[in-house]
Design a protein around this motif. Structure first.
Motif, PDB file in Angstrom:
ATOM      1  N   LYS A 153       0.831  -1.210   0.000  1.00  0.00           N
ATOM      2  CA  LYS A 153       0.000   0.000   0.000  1.00  0.00           C
ATOM      3  C   LYS A 153       0.864   1.257   0.000  1.00  0.00           C
ATOM      4  N   ALA A 154       1.977   1.227   0.729  1.00  0.00           N
ATOM      5  CA  ALA A 154       2.872   2.383   0.742  1.00  0.00           C
ATOM      6  C   ALA A 154       3.476   2.607  -0.638  1.00  0.00           C
ATOM      7  N   CYS A 155       3.853   1.518  -1.298  1.00  0.00           N
ATOM      8  CA  CYS A 155       4.422   1.644  -2.649  1.00  0.00           C
ATOM      9  C   CYS A 155       3.392   2.159  -3.653  1.00  0.00           C
ATOM     10  N   ALA A 156       2.144   1.761  -3.456  1.00  0.00           N
ATOM     11  CA  ALA A 156       1.064   2.224  -4.342  1.00  0.00           C
ATOM     12  C   ALA A 156       0.525   3.584  -3.908  1.00  0.00           C
ATOM     13  N   ASP A 157       0.966   4.039  -2.726  1.00  0.00           N
ATOM     14  CA  ASP A 157       0.477   5.284  -2.132  1.00  0.00           C
ATOM     15  C   ASP A 157      -1.048   5.282  -2.039  1.00  0.00           C
ATOM     16  N   ASP A 158      -1.587   4.151  -1.573  1.00  0.00           N
ATOM     17  CA  ASP A 158      -3.034   4.001  -1.440  1.00  0.00           C
ATOM     18  C   ASP A 158      -3.342   3.085  -0.256  1.00  0.00           C
ATOM     19  N   PHE A 159      -3.529   3.685   0.905  1.00  0.00           N
ATOM     20  CA  PHE A 159      -3.810   2.888   2.103  1.00  0.00           C
ATOM     21  C   PHE A 159      -5.294   2.559   2.249  1.00  0.00           C
ATOM     22  N   GLY A 160      -6.119   3.014   1.319  1.00  0.00           N
ATOM     23  CA  GLY A 160      -7.540   2.734   1.379  1.00  0.00           C
ATOM     24  C   GLY A 160      -7.951   1.494   0.600  1.00  0.00           C
ATOM     25  N   ASP A 161      -7.026   0.942  -0.165  1.00  0.00           N
ATOM     26  CA  ASP A 161      -7.347  -0.202  -1.018  1.00  0.00           C
ATOM     27  C   ASP A 161      -7.373  -1.499  -0.205  1.00  0.00           C
ATOM     28  N   SER A 162      -8.049  -2.493  -0.725  1.00  0.00           N
ATOM     29  CA  SER A 162      -8.084  -3.822  -0.099  1.00  0.00           C
ATOM     30  C   SER A 162      -6.793  -4.570  -0.429  1.00  0.00           C
ATOM     31  N   PHE A 163      -6.560  -5.690   0.246  1.00  0.00           N
ATOM     32  CA  PHE A 163      -5.396  -6.512  -0.055  1.00  0.00           C
ATOM     33  C   PHE A 163      -5.435  -6.945  -1.519  1.00  0.00           C
ATOM     34  N   GLN A 164      -6.584  -7.451  -1.941  1.00  0.00           N
ATOM     35  CA  GLN A 164      -6.745  -7.898  -3.323  1.00  0.00           C
ATOM     36  C   GLN A 164      -6.462  -6.757  -4.295  1.00  0.00           C
TER      37      GLN A 164
END
Length: 196
Positions: free
Chosen positions: A27-38
């Protein structure tokens, strides 16, 4: 990761933290902590952060890290067991030693995926390929009903008064806590054999 070494003796906790760390690094690499694991695994694949083999290992909903993560986060562990390729035994995830065994088998692969993700933003020529290790893991997740757990312990649930009146959680709890009749019979036969 040093923290995980300190709790490695607690198998289920080390697995839960391992999955949590993996998810948060992605999530940190994608800069998106709101996304699900999937979702974050898919984003990591689409962006080229992870390859197809890693994606499939992480996002497989029947035997991958996604399934394991969901089992440890949301499920009754009494239902779930691990079966390794070439081994006839199943390993209940309710037992600490079995969780430690699973952790030992998958943690190095997951650590390498986390390292690969973490260094992706650096200007470093650093290549990590765990495809061969992933393909060699060879495990499956086996679900057992509470009745199957009891039968494996030599107890016929149809002989138990009130069994059908119990909730599923209660049946699993009773099945988990039941003495293994097969072991008792084996022990008594060994003692009887020594007496004769």
């Amino acid at each position: 990761m040093v923290f995980l070494e300190n709790i490695e003796n607690n198998g289920s906790a080390s697995l839960a933290y391992l999955f949590w760390m993996l998810e948060n690094i992605l999530k940190a690499c994608a800069d998106d902590f709101g996304d699900s694991f999937q979702g974050v695994v898919k984003t990591s694949y689409v962006s080229g952060l992870i390859n197809q083999v890693e994606h499939d290992f992480l996002n497989n909903k029947t035997s991958g890290v996604r399934k394991l993560r969901n089992v440890f986060a949301h499920a009754n562990l009494s239902k779930f067991n691990i079966k390794f390729s070439g081994d006839e035994l199943i390993y209940p995830l309710t037992e600490n030693e079995n969780c430690r065994l699973l952790y030992q088998r998958i943690s190095k692969v997951i650590f390498n995926i986390m390292l690969k993700a973490a260094v992706s933003r650096l200007s470093v020529d650093f290549s990590i390929n765990v495809d061969k290790e992933i393909k060699g893991l060879g495990y499956s997740i086996v679900e057992l009903s509470p009745e199957e757990v009891l039968l494996g312990k030599g107890i016929d649930p149809s002989m138990l008064s009130g069994w059908d009146d119990l909730s599923e959680s209660e049946r699993y709890r009773h099945a988990e806590n039941a003495q293994d009749v097969n072991m008792v019979v084996h022990f008594i036969s060994r003692v009887q054999h020594k007496i004769e």
